[in-house]
Design a protein around this motif. Structure first.
Motif, PDB file in Angstrom:
ATOM      1  N   TYR A  17       0.839  -1.207   0.000  1.00 19.65           N
ATOM      2  CA  TYR A  17       0.000   0.000   0.000  1.00 19.65           C
ATOM      3  C   TYR A  17       0.876   1.259   0.000  1.00 19.65           C
ATOM      4  CZ  TYR A  17      -4.222  -2.720   0.817  1.00 19.65           C
ATOM      5  OH  TYR A  17      -5.264  -3.592   0.689  1.00 19.65           O
ATOM      6  N   PRO A  30      -2.932   2.475   4.401  1.00 20.32           N
ATOM      7  CA  PRO A  30      -3.197   2.202   5.819  1.00 20.32           C
ATOM      8  C   PRO A  30      -1.907   2.313   6.629  1.00 20.32           C
ATOM      9  CG  PRO A  30      -4.119   0.457   4.432  1.00 20.32           C
ATOM     10  CD  PRO A  30      -3.288   1.332   3.543  1.00 20.32           C
ATOM     11  N   SER A  42     -19.242 -14.352   2.409  1.00 21.19           N
ATOM     12  CA  SER A  42     -19.183 -12.929   2.015  1.00 21.19           C
ATOM     13  C   SER A  42     -18.044 -12.660   1.039  1.00 21.19           C
ATOM     14  CB  SER A  42     -18.995 -12.047   3.251  1.00 21.19           C
ATOM     15  OG  SER A  42     -20.044 -12.251   4.167  1.00 21.19           O
ATOM     16  N   GLU A  43     -16.953 -13.419   1.159  1.00 26.86           N
ATOM     17  CA  GLU A  43     -15.795 -13.217   0.290  1.00 26.86           C
ATOM     18  C   GLU A  43     -15.804 -14.163  -0.907  1.00 26.86           C
ATOM     19  OE1 GLU A  43     -15.440 -13.504   3.778  1.00 26.86           O
ATOM     20  OE2 GLU A  43     -15.536 -11.318   3.788  1.00 26.86           O
ATOM     21  N   PRO A  47     -20.785 -11.071  -7.661  1.00 25.53           N
ATOM     22  CA  PRO A  47     -21.770 -10.807  -8.716  1.00 25.53           C
ATOM     23  C   PRO A  47     -21.476 -11.627  -9.976  1.00 25.53           C
ATOM     24  CG  PRO A  47     -20.280  -8.946  -8.472  1.00 25.53           C
ATOM     25  CD  PRO A  47     -19.963  -9.896  -7.365  1.00 25.53           C
ATOM     26  N   PHE A 166     -16.136 -12.151  -4.763  1.00 26.62           N
ATOM     27  CA  PHE A 166     -15.813 -10.772  -4.375  1.00 26.62           C
ATOM     28  C   PHE A 166     -14.313 -10.645  -4.108  1.00 26.62           C
ATOM     29  CE2 PHE A 166     -16.370  -7.047  -1.360  1.00 26.62           C
ATOM     30  CZ  PHE A 166     -16.899  -6.181  -2.302  1.00 26.62           C
TER      31      PHE A 166
ATOM     32  N   GLU B  55     -17.151  -0.231  -4.113  1.00 22.72           N
ATOM     33  CA  GLU B  55     -18.026  -1.323  -4.520  1.00 22.72           C
ATOM     34  C   GLU B  55     -18.549  -2.034  -3.275  1.00 22.72           C
ATOM     35  OE1 GLU B  55     -16.259  -2.343  -8.939  1.00 22.72           O
ATOM     36  OE2 GLU B  55     -15.828  -3.759  -7.332  1.00 22.72           O
ATOM     37  N   VAL B  56     -19.838  -2.373  -3.308  1.00 20.75           N
ATOM     38  CA  VAL B  56     -20.448  -3.067  -2.173  1.00 20.75           C
ATOM     39  C   VAL B  56     -21.077  -4.376  -2.641  1.00 20.75           C
ATOM     40  CG1 VAL B  56     -20.868  -0.962  -0.837  1.00 20.75           C
ATOM     41  CG2 VAL B  56     -22.632  -1.789  -2.413  1.00 20.75           C
ATOM     42  N   TRP B  57     -21.053  -5.345  -1.773  1.00 23.32           N
ATOM     43  CA  TRP B  57     -21.602  -6.676  -2.036  1.00 23.32           C
ATOM     44  C   TRP B  57     -22.273  -7.119  -0.746  1.00 23.32           C
ATOM     45  CZ3 TRP B  57     -23.287  -9.949  -5.379  1.00 23.32           C
ATOM     46  CH2 TRP B  57     -23.261 -11.324  -5.168  1.00 23.32           C
ATOM     47  N   ARG B  70     -21.900  -0.155  -7.199  1.00 22.88           N
ATOM     48  CA  ARG B  70     -20.656   0.614  -7.166  1.00 22.88           C
ATOM     49  C   ARG B  70     -20.937   2.061  -7.502  1.00 22.88           C
ATOM     50  NH1 ARG B  70     -17.029  -1.660 -12.213  1.00 22.88           N
ATOM     51  NH2 ARG B  70     -18.290  -0.854 -13.908  1.00 22.88           N
ATOM     52  N   HIS B  95     -24.061  -7.239   7.554  1.00 23.19           N
ATOM     53  CA  HIS B  95     -22.913  -6.415   7.148  1.00 23.19           C
ATOM     54  C   HIS B  95     -22.910  -6.244   5.637  1.00 23.19           C
ATOM     55  CE1 HIS B  95     -21.394 -10.517   6.636  1.00 23.19           C
ATOM     56  NE2 HIS B  95     -20.578 -10.029   5.720  1.00 23.19           N
ATOM     57  N   ASN B  97     -20.144  -5.827   2.518  1.00 19.73           N
ATOM     58  CA  ASN B  97     -18.734  -5.992   2.174  1.00 19.73           C
ATOM     59  C   ASN B  97     -18.323  -4.880   1.222  1.00 19.73           C
ATOM     60  OD1 ASN B  97     -18.482  -8.804   3.405  1.00 19.73           O
ATOM     61  ND2 ASN B  97     -20.240  -8.974   2.037  1.00 19.73           N
ATOM     62  N   VAL B  98     -17.163  -4.306   1.475  1.00 24.31           N
ATOM     63  CA  VAL B  98     -16.759  -3.098   0.762  1.00 24.31           C
ATOM     64  C   VAL B  98     -15.355  -3.253   0.185  1.00 24.31           C
ATOM     65  CG1 VAL B  98     -16.293  -0.614   1.027  1.00 24.31           C
ATOM     66  CG2 VAL B  98     -18.146  -1.682   2.336  1.00 24.31           C
ATOM     67  N   GLN B  99     -15.195  -2.807  -1.067  1.00 26.26           N
ATOM     68  CA  GLN B  99     -13.859  -2.639  -1.636  1.00 26.26           C
ATOM     69  C   GLN B  99     -13.725  -1.190  -2.065  1.00 26.26           C
ATOM     70  OE1 GLN B  99     -12.290  -5.577  -4.383  1.00 26.26           O
ATOM     71  NE2 GLN B  99     -13.851  -7.053  -3.796  1.00 26.26           N
ATOM     72  N   GLN B 108      -6.700  -2.664  -3.929  1.00 27.98           N
ATOM     73  CA  GLN B 108      -7.910  -2.219  -3.255  1.00 27.98           C
ATOM     74  C   GLN B 108      -7.820  -2.438  -1.748  1.00 27.98           C
ATOM     75  OE1 GLN B 108      -7.672  -5.132  -5.061  1.00 27.98           O
ATOM     76  NE2 GLN B 108      -9.582  -6.278  -4.963  1.00 27.98           N
ATOM     77  N   LEU B 109      -8.619  -1.669  -1.023  1.00 26.21           N
ATOM     78  CA  LEU B 109      -8.805  -1.877   0.410  1.00 26.21           C
ATOM     79  C   LEU B 109     -10.116  -2.622   0.624  1.00 26.21           C
ATOM     80  CD1 LEU B 109      -7.814   1.673   1.687  1.00 26.21           C
ATOM     81  CD2 LEU B 109      -6.593  -0.452   2.219  1.00 26.21           C
ATOM     82  N   PHE B 110     -10.087  -3.594   1.530  1.00 23.07           N
ATOM     83  CA  PHE B 110     -11.291  -4.325   1.905  1.00 23.07           C
ATOM     84  C   PHE B 110     -11.712  -3.883   3.300  1.00 23.07           C
ATOM     85  CE2 PHE B 110      -9.374  -7.243  -1.156  1.00 23.07           C
ATOM     86  CZ  PHE B 110     -10.452  -7.811  -1.814  1.00 23.07           C
ATOM     87  N   ARG B 112     -15.602  -3.694   5.966  1.00 19.75           N
ATOM     88  CA  ARG B 112     -16.993  -4.125   6.124  1.00 19.75           C
ATOM     89  C   ARG B 112     -17.762  -3.041   6.855  1.00 19.75           C
ATOM     90  NH1 ARG B 112     -17.928 -10.326   7.919  1.00 19.75           N
ATOM     91  NH2 ARG B 112     -17.110 -11.361   6.061  1.00 19.75           N
TER      92      ARG B 112
END
Lengths: 233, 167
Positions: A17, A30, A42-43, A47, A166, B55-57, B70, B95, B97-99, B108-110, B112
């Motif tokens: 990063y 970070p 979740s991971e 889509p 994802f 982006e959200v899932w 997104r 929750h 999930n976010v990127q 990318q950063l992950f 929640r």
């Protein structure tokens, strides 16, 4: 859960990063260690995109306007694989790039180079059952940026990919072989492993090249795959 | 023997992705409790990040996956997802999930988004991995005037920075 988890990246595979030579990382990386996240549904879900979502000229950036764009017509094709070597079908690929003069069709691109009325610089495709995709476009130009004195980005095409999950999401850039700017580019040089950097340089391919029409480049993309099960080992 | 290939490295999305990566505002079936999820990103100086893509899932109200969205942030570093509050997924608390992708992020950063005050947060196996004093950074908070509006602030590179995950 363990049977469905994706392989973790090895050290050196991916850029860090924080990479001070790329100045924008300094206020955005970070500062605290990441927290290890075991893969859950979740991971490992994500889509799904269908080829029907893609328009007829989405993969051909030279046919999206009334006339042909200026520049050197090229074909960019390849396979999307997982790191187990298996094809990734139905992967959505989105690409964007500058025109031949090195200018993006974007309100915030101030580079003193001409826009091309016949070039948007955006394309989409979905991989077939063998993981193969193909774009026709024009070779993008190099352009200056403000990162450091006399900084120039090598010619590149941005690639955005959705794999099956994802956590297989990838955004990257494709470079051109022999580009003299590559050794000076902190974005590409941020990748620790030479083999990783080489992954991002397309290969000129005479078999992909079409006589009297366009040069061809091969660019294969490897997404993280599922961890091997005991049976496969 | 399985052939293991070196994965393709990530590169920054850069500042010009808007010409291609169009927003997806329609997340799909929004049965359940409709919410507006207001996300704001600040950098290490507290300056709004106006060139990020989020982006959200998430799962639907019954806990079934399948909602993707997104958006890009505006000049205030803000984007707003019109969605439905997700249900629990197995043992996990509701929750999103976010990127996060942006210029200056080489990958990318992950993270929640959890919902403050949700009783199942106390038993969530992922929140349990986060030091207690940092769990608050993963909480969306309801707006005082309109409880259907949830605010989630993402802080990069700060003492109070958001928890990001190694996925």
């Amino acid at each position: 859960m363990s049977q469905n988890t994706y392989r973790r990246h090895a050290p050196g595979d991916q850029p860090p990063y924080l990479y001070k030579q790329y100045a924008s990382t300094v206020r955005r990386a970070p500062s605290k260690p990441l927290i290890f996240l075991p893969h859950t549904l979740s991971e490992t879900s994500g889509p799904i995109f269908r080829p029907s979502a893609i328009g007829e000229t989405d993969h051909d950036l030279t046919r999206q306007h009334a006339g042909e764009p200026q520049g050197e017509r090229i074909i960019v094709t390849g396979r999307v694989l997982d790191d187990n070597g298996r094809a990734v079908p139905n992967a959505l690929i989105e690409i964007w790039q500058t025109n031949a003069a090195g200018r993006y069709r974007h309100a915030k691109d101030n580079h003193q180079a001409p826009l091309d009325p016949n070039f948007t610089g955006a394309g989409r495709a979905v991989t077939d059952e063998n993981g193969i995709y193909r774009f026709v476009t024009i070779k993008p130009g190099a352009y200056p940026w403000k990162n450091h004195h006399n900084a120039w980005r090598p010619a590149h095409i941005h690639f955005s990919l959705f794999g099956p999950a994802f956590c297989t999401r990838l955004i990257t850039q494709m470079y051109f072989p022999g580009d003299p700017l590559i050794p000076f580019d902190p974005v590409l040089q941020s990748i620790p492993d030479e083999k990783g950097r080489q992954r991002l340089v397309a290969k000129f391919d005479l078999d992909t090249t079409q006589p009297d029409w366009a040069l061809g480049y091969q660019f294969n993309i490897v997404l993280r795959g599922r961890e091997a099960t005991p049976f496969e080992k | 023997m399985i052939m293991e290939l070196i994965p393709t490295p990530s590169q920054t999305i850069g500042p010009f992705f808007h010409i291609c990566l169009t927003p997806q505002t329609d997340l799909g079936d929004l049965t359940g409790e409709r919410i507006r999820l207001v996300c704001r990103i600040l950098d290490g100086d507290g300056t709004p990040v106006n060139d990020a893509m989020i982006e959200v899932w998430q799962a639907g109200a019954a806990g079934e996956y399948g909602r993707f969205g997104r958006l890009c942030t505006n000049e205030d570093g803000v984007c707003v997802f019109e969605t439905a509050k997700p249900g629990r997924v197995a043992a996990q608390a509701p929750h999103v999930n976010v990127q996060i992708f942006a210029r200056g992020l080489l990958k990318q950063l992950f993270t929640r988004i959890y919902f403050e005050g949700e009783p199942s947060n106390l038993n969530d196996p992922i929140l349990a991995l986060v030091p207690e004093d940092r769990r608050g950074t993963l909480m969306a908070r309801p707006n005082a005037e309109d409880s259907s509006v949830w605010n989630f602030e993402i802080r990069l590179c700060a003492d109070s920075e958001t928890v990001f995950f190694d996925v």
